[in-house]
Design a protein around this motif. Structure first.
Motif, PDB file in Angstrom:
ATOM      1  N   ALA A   1      10.953  12.269 -10.505  1.00  0.00           N
ATOM      2  CA  ALA A   1      10.258  11.387  -9.568  1.00  0.00           C
ATOM      3  C   ALA A   1       9.146  10.625 -10.282  1.00  0.00           C
ATOM      4  N   THR A   2       8.420  11.312 -11.149  1.00  0.00           N
ATOM      5  CA  THR A   2       7.374  10.650 -11.921  1.00  0.00           C
ATOM      6  C   THR A   2       7.960   9.565 -12.811  1.00  0.00           C
ATOM      7  N   TRP A   3       9.086   9.869 -13.426  1.00  0.00           N
ATOM      8  CA  TRP A   3       9.751   8.889 -14.300  1.00  0.00           C
ATOM      9  C   TRP A   3      10.131   7.648 -13.504  1.00  0.00           C
ATOM     10  N   MET A   4      10.685   7.850 -12.312  1.00  0.00           N
ATOM     11  CA  MET A   4      11.061   6.714 -11.476  1.00  0.00           C
ATOM     12  C   MET A   4       9.844   5.885 -11.091  1.00  0.00           C
ATOM     13  N   ALA A   5       8.772   6.560 -10.686  1.00  0.00           N
ATOM     14  CA  ALA A   5       7.564   5.843 -10.287  1.00  0.00           C
ATOM     15  C   ALA A   5       7.003   5.047 -11.456  1.00  0.00           C
TER      16      ALA A   5
ATOM     17  N   GLN B   1       5.629  19.352   8.569  1.00  0.00           N
ATOM     18  CA  GLN B   1       4.870  19.818   9.706  1.00  0.00           C
ATOM     19  C   GLN B   1       5.324  21.208  10.139  1.00  0.00           C
ATOM     20  N   GLN B   2       6.574  21.528   9.827  1.00  0.00           N
ATOM     21  CA  GLN B   2       7.098  22.820  10.238  1.00  0.00           C
ATOM     22  C   GLN B   2       6.779  23.923   9.237  1.00  0.00           C
ATOM     23  N   GLY B   3       5.982  23.596   8.228  1.00  0.00           N
ATOM     24  CA  GLY B   3       5.506  24.638   7.335  1.00  0.00           C
ATOM     25  C   GLY B   3       6.012  24.594   5.933  1.00  0.00           C
ATOM     26  N   ALA B   4       6.799  23.596   5.592  1.00  0.00           N
ATOM     27  CA  ALA B   4       7.256  23.484   4.203  1.00  0.00           C
ATOM     28  C   ALA B   4       6.088  23.134   3.314  1.00  0.00           C
ATOM     29  N   ASP B   5       6.246  23.435   2.032  1.00  0.00           N
ATOM     30  CA  ASP B   5       5.171  23.129   1.089  1.00  0.00           C
ATOM     31  C   ASP B   5       4.972  21.644   1.008  1.00  0.00           C
ATOM     32  N   PRO B   6       3.703  21.171   0.975  1.00  0.00           N
ATOM     33  CA  PRO B   6       3.452  19.726   0.885  1.00  0.00           C
ATOM     34  C   PRO B   6       3.805  19.193  -0.475  1.00  0.00           C
ATOM     35  N   VAL B   7       4.059  17.901  -0.495  1.00  0.00           N
ATOM     36  CA  VAL B   7       4.371  17.218  -1.758  1.00  0.00           C
ATOM     37  C   VAL B   7       3.344  16.156  -1.988  1.00  0.00           C
TER      38      VAL B   7
ATOM     39  N   VAL C   1       9.862  14.311  -2.367  1.00  0.00           N
ATOM     40  CA  VAL C   1       9.923  15.499  -1.517  1.00  0.00           C
ATOM     41  C   VAL C   1      11.110  16.371  -1.901  1.00  0.00           C
ATOM     42  N   GLN C   2      12.275  15.761  -2.029  1.00  0.00           N
ATOM     43  CA  GLN C   2      13.459  16.534  -2.383  1.00  0.00           C
ATOM     44  C   GLN C   2      13.327  17.161  -3.764  1.00  0.00           C
ATOM     45  N   ALA C   3      12.758  16.433  -4.712  1.00  0.00           N
ATOM     46  CA  ALA C   3      12.590  16.955  -6.067  1.00  0.00           C
ATOM     47  C   ALA C   3      11.656  18.155  -6.081  1.00  0.00           C
TER      48      ALA C   3
ATOM     49  N   ALA D   1       0.836  -1.209   0.000  1.00  0.00           N
ATOM     50  CA  ALA D   1       0.000   0.000   0.000  1.00  0.00           C
ATOM     51  C   ALA D   1       0.867   1.255   0.000  1.00  0.00           C
ATOM     52  N   ALA D   2       1.936   1.253   0.800  1.00  0.00           N
ATOM     53  CA  ALA D   2       2.828   2.405   0.851  1.00  0.00           C
ATOM     54  C   ALA D   2       3.513   2.625  -0.488  1.00  0.00           C
ATOM     55  N   TYR D   3       3.909   1.546  -1.140  1.00  0.00           N
ATOM     56  CA  TYR D   3       4.572   1.662  -2.441  1.00  0.00           C
ATOM     57  C   TYR D   3       3.627   2.235  -3.484  1.00  0.00           C
ATOM     58  N   LEU D   4       2.407   1.712  -3.538  1.00  0.00           N
ATOM     59  CA  LEU D   4       1.432   2.243  -4.497  1.00  0.00           C
ATOM     60  C   LEU D   4       1.145   3.710  -4.195  1.00  0.00           C
ATOM     61  N   GLY D   5       1.027   4.048  -2.913  1.00  0.00           N
ATOM     62  CA  GLY D   5       0.787   5.435  -2.532  1.00  0.00           C
ATOM     63  C   GLY D   5       1.951   6.342  -2.887  1.00  0.00           C
ATOM     64  N   ALA D   6       3.177   5.847  -2.731  1.00  0.00           N
ATOM     65  CA  ALA D   6       4.342   6.647  -3.094  1.00  0.00           C
ATOM     66  C   ALA D   6       4.398   6.883  -4.596  1.00  0.00           C
ATOM     67  N   CYS D   7       3.958   5.906  -5.377  1.00  0.00           N
ATOM     68  CA  CYS D   7       3.895   6.103  -6.832  1.00  0.00           C
ATOM     69  C   CYS D   7       2.912   7.213  -7.168  1.00  0.00           C
ATOM     70  N   ARG D   8       1.764   7.217  -6.497  1.00  0.00           N
ATOM     71  CA  ARG D   8       0.806   8.301  -6.724  1.00  0.00           C
ATOM     72  C   ARG D   8       1.372   9.632  -6.247  1.00  0.00           C
ATOM     73  N   GLN D   9       2.069   9.639  -5.127  1.00  0.00           N
ATOM     74  CA  GLN D   9       2.681  10.859  -4.614  1.00  0.00           C
ATOM     75  C   GLN D   9       3.615  11.470  -5.654  1.00  0.00           C
ATOM     76  N   ALA D  10       4.396  10.621  -6.303  1.00  0.00           N
ATOM     77  CA  ALA D  10       5.334  11.107  -7.312  1.00  0.00           C
ATOM     78  C   ALA D  10       4.620  11.648  -8.544  1.00  0.00           C
ATOM     79  N   PHE D  11       3.486  11.066  -8.884  1.00  0.00           N
ATOM     80  CA  PHE D  11       2.754  11.470 -10.088  1.00  0.00           C
ATOM     81  C   PHE D  11       1.908  12.723  -9.845  1.00  0.00           C
ATOM     82  N   ASP D  12       1.194  12.746  -8.714  1.00  0.00           N
ATOM     83  CA  ASP D  12       0.268  13.852  -8.427  1.00  0.00           C
ATOM     84  C   ASP D  12       0.883  14.954  -7.588  1.00  0.00           C
ATOM     85  N   GLN D  13       2.078  14.720  -7.051  1.00  0.00           N
ATOM     86  CA  GLN D  13       2.734  15.692  -6.176  1.00  0.00           C
ATOM     87  C   GLN D  13       1.834  16.062  -4.995  1.00  0.00           C
ATOM     88  N   GLU D  14       1.227  15.058  -4.405  1.00  0.00           N
ATOM     89  CA  GLU D  14       0.412  15.219  -3.207  1.00  0.00           C
ATOM     90  C   GLU D  14       0.930  14.280  -2.134  1.00  0.00           C
ATOM     91  N   PRO D  15       0.853  14.664  -0.858  1.00  0.00           N
ATOM     92  CA  PRO D  15       1.458  13.844   0.198  1.00  0.00           C
ATOM     93  C   PRO D  15       0.740  12.530   0.413  1.00  0.00           C
TER      94      PRO D  15
END
Length: 237
Positions: free
Chosen positions: A183-187, A231-237, A170-172, A106-120
């Protein structure tokens, strides 16, 4: 680059079932579970639990990382794979020493979506994907008759890729420019290599799981990918 060994029979069946689930879950209600008692006992996890083995026993996570990154030999990524696997186990600890392959997938599939949609990948989204896997995939797949080493390899690969891809995304996003596209390419490449799935198709289904959490996509310590920093205020990914 194709560093992977031929997929195990069980993983081939898993890929096929996931592809079916992406179609079926659009067309019908989730099937009823046959092990409600077990799910109630492990509400946050799945029945795909297995004893953890020493980090790092196999080469599978490093091979998967090298394939995802598209560069380097597995030996060069062994240390990174070990750190990612350790981080996942710390983040997904539920008072047990067992590993949970369902949660790792589940985490892997979610991380793939995170990379594609740029949402946390928030804790709520992670759990929603876990529940989706329970309903559409996990109850349809054999478990105890699959060799233990094969199940452990699968857990280690998906857990490692989930953390590495989440952190890379996140770093990207912080670096901007063309980096998020990497990140999208990797996912995309990793998802195709590991499970034969199409990234946009996967993400279109996973977006539909956002309904319960979209109104309050909170970030907490269980989130993959530099949660404390956001959590400290950086832009979400």
């Amino acid at each position: 680059m194709n560093l992977s060994t031929p997929p195990h029979t069980w993983q081939t069946a898993l890929a096929s079932r996931l592809a079916q689930a992406l179609t079926l879950s659009r067309l019908a209600h989730a099937p009823l579970s046959d092990d409600a008692a077990d799910q109630a006992a492990h509400a946050g996890g799945t029945r795909w639990r297995l004893p953890a083995r020493a980090v790092q026993t196999g080469n599978a996570p490093a091979v998967a990382l090298a394939e995802m990154l598209g560069a380097g030999k597995p030996a060069a990524h062994a240390e990174l794979a070990t750190r990612c696997l350790q981080q996942f186990r710390q983040m997904d600890a539920h008072g047990t020493q067992d590993d949970d392959l369902g949660r790792a997938l589940a985490a892997y599939l979610g991380a793939c979506r995170q990379a594609f949609d740029q949402e946390p990948l928030s804790a709520g989204r992670w759990q929603a994907i876990t529940q989706w896997l329970k309903a559409w995939v996990i109850d349809e797949m054999p478990w105890h008759d699959v060799p233990l080493a094969e199940r452990q390899d699968a857990f280690e690969r998906f857990a490692t890729l989930a953390v590495a891809l989440g952190e890379w995304t996140v770093q990207a996003s912080r670096q901007g420019g063309a980096n998020p596209a990497s990140a999208t390419w990797m996912a995309r490449n990793s998802l195709k290599a590991q499970l034969g799935l199409d990234l946009p198709v996967l993400c279109s289904v996973l977006r539909g799981l956002d309904t319960p959490t979209a109104a309050n996509p909170s970030v907490n310590g269980a989130e993959l990918g530099a949660a404390a920093d956001r959590q400290q205020g950086a832009d979400p990914v």
